[in-house]
Scaffold this motif. Structure first.
Motif, PDB file in Angstrom:
ATOM      1  N   ALA A   1       0.900  -1.262   0.021  1.00  0.00           N
ATOM      2  CA  ALA A   1       0.004   0.062   0.103  1.00  0.00           C
ATOM      3  C   ALA A   1       0.858   1.250  -0.149  1.00  0.00           C
ATOM      4  O   ALA A   1       0.674   2.043  -0.731  1.00  0.00           O
ATOM      5  N   ASP A   2       2.070   1.172   0.647  1.00  0.00           N
ATOM      6  CA  ASP A   2       2.825   2.362   0.781  1.00  0.00           C
ATOM      7  C   ASP A   2       3.558   2.471  -0.596  1.00  0.00           C
ATOM      8  O   ASP A   2       3.592   3.843  -1.066  1.00  0.00           O
ATOM      9  N   PHE A   3       3.947   1.420  -1.274  1.00  0.00           N
ATOM     10  CA  PHE A   3       4.347   1.575  -2.423  1.00  0.00           C
ATOM     11  C   PHE A   3       3.504   2.179  -3.507  1.00  0.00           C
ATOM     12  O   PHE A   3       3.794   2.833  -4.288  1.00  0.00           O
ATOM     13  N   ILE A   4       2.122   1.742  -3.786  1.00  0.00           N
ATOM     14  CA  ILE A   4       1.228   2.140  -4.443  1.00  0.00           C
ATOM     15  C   ILE A   4       1.118   3.531  -4.166  1.00  0.00           C
ATOM     16  O   ILE A   4       0.650   4.368  -5.161  1.00  0.00           O
TER      17      ILE A   4
ATOM     18  N   ASN B   1      -7.690   8.770   7.536  1.00  0.00           N
ATOM     19  CA  ASN B   1      -6.852   9.731   8.568  1.00  0.00           C
ATOM     20  C   ASN B   1      -5.502   9.801   7.915  1.00  0.00           C
ATOM     21  O   ASN B   1      -4.817  10.964   7.872  1.00  0.00           O
ATOM     22  N   MET B   2      -4.881   8.949   7.552  1.00  0.00           N
ATOM     23  CA  MET B   2      -3.452   8.944   7.162  1.00  0.00           C
ATOM     24  C   MET B   2      -3.169   9.789   5.682  1.00  0.00           C
ATOM     25  O   MET B   2      -2.471  10.439   5.755  1.00  0.00           O
ATOM     26  N   VAL B   3      -4.042   9.526   4.782  1.00  0.00           N
ATOM     27  CA  VAL B   3      -4.243  10.376   3.908  1.00  0.00           C
ATOM     28  C   VAL B   3      -4.313  11.688   3.992  1.00  0.00           C
ATOM     29  O   VAL B   3      -3.728  12.630   3.403  1.00  0.00           O
ATOM     30  N   MET B   4      -5.493  12.101   4.906  1.00  0.00           N
ATOM     31  CA  MET B   4      -5.654  13.360   5.300  1.00  0.00           C
ATOM     32  C   MET B   4      -4.593  14.068   5.848  1.00  0.00           C
ATOM     33  O   MET B   4      -4.235  15.569   5.577  1.00  0.00           O
TER      34      MET B   4
ATOM     35  N   VAL C   1       5.388   5.929   0.276  1.00  0.00           N
ATOM     36  CA  VAL C   1       6.969   6.118  -0.165  1.00  0.00           C
ATOM     37  C   VAL C   1       6.996   7.387  -0.703  1.00  0.00           C
ATOM     38  O   VAL C   1       7.978   8.046  -0.475  1.00  0.00           O
ATOM     39  N   LYS C   2       5.867   7.736  -1.483  1.00  0.00           N
ATOM     40  CA  LYS C   2       6.107   9.269  -2.317  1.00  0.00           C
ATOM     41  C   LYS C   2       6.025  10.491  -1.357  1.00  0.00           C
ATOM     42  O   LYS C   2       6.667  11.435  -1.707  1.00  0.00           O
ATOM     43  N   SER C   3       5.654  10.236   0.016  1.00  0.00           N
ATOM     44  CA  SER C   3       5.642  11.204   0.925  1.00  0.00           C
ATOM     45  C   SER C   3       6.771  10.871   1.947  1.00  0.00           C
ATOM     46  O   SER C   3       7.126  12.044   2.735  1.00  0.00           O
ATOM     47  N   GLY C   4       7.327  10.016   1.794  1.00  0.00           N
ATOM     48  CA  GLY C   4       8.204   9.547   2.828  1.00  0.00           C
ATOM     49  C   GLY C   4       7.931   8.865   4.121  1.00  0.00           C
ATOM     50  O   GLY C   4       8.580   8.633   4.974  1.00  0.00           O
ATOM     51  N   GLU C   5       6.642   8.710   4.279  1.00  0.00           N
ATOM     52  CA  GLU C   5       6.009   8.143   5.442  1.00  0.00           C
ATOM     53  C   GLU C   5       4.691   7.606   5.165  1.00  0.00           C
ATOM     54  O   GLU C   5       3.757   8.396   4.443  1.00  0.00           O
ATOM     55  N   GLY C   6       4.334   6.342   5.495  1.00  0.00           N
ATOM     56  CA  GLY C   6       3.245   5.751   5.338  1.00  0.00           C
ATOM     57  C   GLY C   6       3.235   4.869   6.584  1.00  0.00           C
ATOM     58  O   GLY C   6       2.999   5.204   7.743  1.00  0.00           O
ATOM     59  N   PHE C   7       2.648   3.580   6.280  1.00  0.00           N
ATOM     60  CA  PHE C   7       2.695   2.532   7.446  1.00  0.00           C
ATOM     61  C   PHE C   7       4.331   2.266   7.895  1.00  0.00           C
ATOM     62  O   PHE C   7       4.524   1.952   8.913  1.00  0.00           O
TER      63      PHE C   7
END
Length: 296
Positions: free
Chosen positions: A231-234, A263-266, A272-278
């Motif tokens: 999901a982070d990669f996508i 919430n995470m997207v908001m 990966v694209k933002s440098g932070e996800g799960f």
């Protein structure tokens, strides 16, 4: 078919442009921002260097591939000579409808109009044009130069001639085209996104942590990448957009995106694209759980 236009210089767009160019096609890569185009060419160059390092490409072939790509910031400069236009913009219906209206207006009558959408109706997109018989879905997988699958999606009015031409063209790219009918999410994401959403639900309910969930799916189900890492990669924003399309299309609560994903997207945690996800990719790609803040 010689002249290919790719709209969108992001992850999918630059990968599609790379693939066509490496197969000998003349590619016009279009994006509204020159900085995006410059970044795309840099990415393509880096990816070609990796292929060379593996012994699967020569320096001469790299030079030829890059020479096959021309960049534009205005579609009207690229579209008039196009035989095929592949739209690879953000997964947003209104944006795609506007782009397809422009593609239809600016390109020659013989040009096929394709979209790399991963979930949106081809029939609905085709309705924005005066040539619905020449509109088709070409859903490439990421990373495009490596992944073999291309979902070929016919809209309600897509002609057999258009389908056959795109099917054979995909083979020339070294891909494995697969015919899919026009339903929300098609096949790949109709199956994949509920799995990712369920993995997020599992985390949200405190059943297990991020790394533990991914470990179970990698070692227990032989997945090369766990669903949360995938999901982070996508891109979590992309996952959210696809789930929303499927939820609206089927009106089925099983496709409703989990609140944690929303919430995470908001919060700007897009993977990966933002440098932070799960996971945290900001410091040497060190895997750190970042979703706990949303579980308090």
């Amino acid at each position: 078919m010689k002249n290919i236009v790719v709209i969108g210089a992001g992850t999918m767009g630059n990968g599609i442009a790379h693939t066509f160019a490496q197969s000998g096609f003349q590619v016009s890569l279009v994006d509204v921002k020159q900085e995006n185009l410059d970044r795309a060419i840099k990415t393509i160059t880096t990816n070609l260097d990796r292929i060379i390092a593996k012994g699967n490409l020569t320096e001469e072939e790299k030079t030829s591939t890059l020479g096959n790509i021309t960049t534009f910031t205005d579609l009207k400069d690229a579209a008039p000579k196009a035989d095929l236009i592949v739209e690879a913009a953000t997964e947003n219906l209104d944006l795609k409808l506007r782009i397809f209206g422009q593609m239809d207006e600016l390109s020659p009558a013989h040009c096929i109009l394709a979209t790399n959408t991963s979930s949106i109706s081809i029939t609905q997109i085709a309705a924005a044009t005066k040539r619905p018989e020449k509109v088709i879905g070409m859903h490439f997988m990421n990373p495009v130069p490596i992944m073999k699958l291309v979902e070929i999606i016919k809209g309600y009015s897509t002609s057999k001639e258009t389908f056959d031409e795109i099917f054979e063209l995909s083979k020339k790219l070294g891909k494995v085209p697969t015919e899919v009918n026009d339903y929300p999410g098609f096949v790949a994401n109709r199956i994949l996104m509920p799995m990712i959403n369920e993995a997020i639900e599992t985390l949200y309910n405190g059943v297990a942590g991020v790394e533990e969930i991914d470990t179970v799916m990698k070692l227990g189900m032989a997945h090369p990448m766990g669903p949360l890492q995938l999901a982070d990669f996508i891109g979590l924003d992309v996952c959210l957009a696809i789930l929303n399309v499927m939820y609206e299309g089927f009106k089925n609560p099983k496709y409703a995106p989990n609140p944690l994903l929303v919430n995470m997207v908001m919060a700007g945690k897009k993977g990966v694209k933002s440098g932070e996800g799960f996971y945290d990719y900001s410091e040497s790609k060190k895997a750190e759980k970042v979703s706990k803040m949303f579980l308090k």
